[in-house]
Design a protein around this motif. Structure first.
Motif, mmCIF file in Angstrom:
data_model
loop_
_atom_site.group_PDB
_atom_site.id
_atom_site.type_symbol
_atom_site.label_atom_id
_atom_site.label_comp_id
_atom_site.label_asym_id
_atom_site.label_seq_id
_atom_site.Cartn_x
_atom_site.Cartn_y
_atom_site.Cartn_z
ATOM 1 N N ASN A 178 0.820 -1.214 0.000
ATOM 2 C CA ASN A 178 0.000 0.000 0.000
ATOM 3 C C ASN A 178 0.852 1.262 0.000
ATOM 4 O OD1 ASN A 178 0.879 0.281 2.730
ATOM 5 N ND2 ASN A 178 -0.760 -1.110 3.363
ATOM 6 N N GLU A 179 0.166 2.401 -0.064
ATOM 7 C CA GLU A 179 0.853 3.685 -0.165
ATOM 8 C C GLU A 179 1.691 3.990 1.069
ATOM 9 O OE1 GLU A 179 -1.272 7.076 -1.716
ATOM 10 O OE2 GLU A 179 -2.829 5.782 -2.520
ATOM 11 N N ASN A 239 -4.662 -3.619 -1.875
ATOM 12 C CA ASN A 239 -4.824 -2.492 -2.789
ATOM 13 C C ASN A 239 -6.255 -2.364 -3.291
ATOM 14 O OD1 ASN A 239 -2.055 -1.385 -3.131
ATOM 15 N ND2 ASN A 239 -1.633 -3.493 -3.722
#
Length: 512
Positions: A178-179, A239
């Motif tokens: 993830n980010e 995601n």
């Protein structure tokens, strides 16, 4: 520049360049107001000469001779912020086009990481990369750090290894889903002078997940074969919410490159219904779980029994369909070869960064709905015939000369950013209905208030606080000043003529 997050050093460089631009243009033309065409004709030679004077200037203006476009320079300087009125020249709509080859530079270090999920074969791939004959044809040593063997914070350990071995290629053998993790990797790149390369399993994806349901089935089947637990779907969809296009675009924007690892055969038969059904059931359960518990593990939430039952059924279904799941995967040796070839190009610096929506639209200054001038002029003529105030206002104005273009600006790069401009890409070249609800005018300017319609059921919304079509400005008045008309109305300094019912004019959404 502060709004854009420009560093203090870069602000000083840009300020120096803009000061020189001011001296340059005033020396040639004095302090008199200049037309847009003169600014455009002078900007490019100035930028080119400025870039040639030093390496620092060239880095500021553009790398490898790829100089800044005049439109971009004018956006920085602040000219044509609205672009509503063009009297001196015709501006052709721009089409998104790739720039001169943009490469990922070869830096001191390289981090290869995996924005995937369990079962994407990252550990097996890392092992092959370490043992590959000739490696990546690069003189930097290749190291691998396996997440399952690291105690404590994995990415902190990677950062420590990067500092200890800055001139190396690090294979980060752990899912980077993830980010939050991507930001850590970005920070690591900045602090340890490295580039990062995401490696992802190639998949069609869906509207809300970068991996197709076929890919999820294979990933889970691999995990089931490897350990005595198939892995939870809540861990398998980190995601969720990204489409495949958004997923890849975000990675390219952050890291400048993307390596795709082949996964499924293109000529495979459809996913068996039992496999599809059990996965869809799991996705629904995942949605229920996350809406109530967020990122809590499935064994601890209120759906723990449902998860246990589903995992048991999943294991049974996947085992029954093992032959199919094995047959649809590309040979692992082929996948490794493809990844190695892509990584070699990146390690050598011989790699062209793929286009994304942001990159494609980076050279465009603004998005607008382009309206036919003849229809605007006809509307003004009709209003003048039926309204004495409009007739008196237009009496001494040469609208044929002034009204050369008419459009509703939707977003401008300087005011709203590249992403906002790019967001209109889905409407490019589409016909958009525009209702003109009122005519507002003062002694310095005039504009129609605009209400945008829909395209294929989706409403087009302007980023401007007051969508409008500027139809006239007095001498020395820039088009963007028309934005002040509503305020002038409230102050009693302008006139507003309501159009009821509002006429509708169809325009085309274009980029400039």
């Amino acid at each position: 520049m502060k709004i854009w997050g420009t560093s203090a050093g870069k602000q000083r460089e840009l300020s120096k360049m803009l000061d020189e631009w001011a001296v340059y243009i005033r020396r040639k033309y004095g302090n008199k107001p200049l037309s847009q065409s003169i600014y455009l004709s002078e900007a490019e030679p100035f930028l080119e000469q400025y870039a040639k004077r030093s390496v620092q200037n060239q880095a500021l203006i553009g790398s490898a001779g790829n100089l800044v476009r005049a439109e971009d320079f004018l956006a920085i300087v602040g000219l044509d912020e609205e672009g509503d009125l063009e009297m001196e020249r015709e501006v052709a709509p721009l089409s998104p086009s790739p720039s001169v080859k943009d490469t990922v530079p070869k830096k001191e270090g390289l981090i290869v990481f995996f924005p995937g999920i369990p079962g994407c074969a990252k550990s097996a791939l890392c092992k092959e990369l370490i043992n590959a004959p000739g490696g990546l044809e690069d003189d930097r040593p290749v190291n691998s750090l396996m997440g399952d063997l690291i105690k404590g914070k994995y990415w902190q350990k990677v950062a420590e290894e990067r500092k200890r071995k800055p001139y190396s290629i690090m294979l980060a053998d752990k899912n980077a889903p993830n980010e939050e993790v991507w930001r850590q990797i970005e920070n690591m790149c900045h602090s340890t002078r490295a580039s990062a390369v995401p490696v992802v399993a190639d998949s069609e994806g869906t509207d809300t997940n970068p991996f197709s349901i076929d890919a999820l089935a294979v990933f889970m089947f691999r995990v089931l074969q490897r350990v005595n637990h198939p892995g939870n779907l809540d861990k398998g969809s980190p995601n969720a919410g990204y489409s495949r296009k958004e997923f890849e675009g975000e990675l390219v924007e952050r890291f400048g490159s993307l390596v795709k690892m082949p996964l499924l055969k293109s000529d495979r038969s459809p996913l068996p219904d039992p496999v599809k059904s059990i996965l869809e059931e799991g996705i629904n359960l995942y949605n229920l779980h996350t809406s109530r518990h967020g990122r809590m593990e499935s064994t601890k939430g209120s759906y723990a029994k449902e998860w246990a039952k589903w995992e048991k059924q999943l294991r049974e279904v996947l085992i029954r369909n093992a032959e199919y799941l094995n047959s649809v995967q590309v040979p692992f040796e082929f996948a490794v070869k493809q990844v190695v070839e892509q990584l070699k190009k990146i390690a050598k610096g011989d790699y062209a960064t793929p286009d994304t929506e942001k990159r494609k639209f980076g050279t465009i200054v603004f998005a607008a709905v382009d309206l036919p001038v003849t229809e605007i002029q006809t509307l003004l003529d009709n209003l003048a015939e039926n309204n004495p105030k409009v007739k008196a206002f237009l009496k001494d104005k040469d609208m044929v000369k002034n009204l050369r273009k008419g459009h509703v600006t939707l977003a401008h790069k300087r005011s709203h950013g590249v992403t906002a401009v790019a967001s209109y890409g889905i409407f490019h070249h589409e016909k958009v209905p525009v209702d003109l609800t009122a005519l507002l005018f003062s002694d310095k300017m005039a504009a129609f208030e605009a209400r945008l319609g829909s395209v294929n059921g989706e409403r087009v919304v302007s980023k401007n606080e007051w969508p409008h079509v500027t139809v006239w400005t007095g001498e020395g008045v820039v088009a963007k000043e028309a934005n002040t008309l509503p305020q002038l109305i409230s102050e009693g300094k302008a006139t507003q003529i309501e159009l009821n019912p509002p006429p509708t004019i169809y325009g085309t959404l274009e980029f400039y």
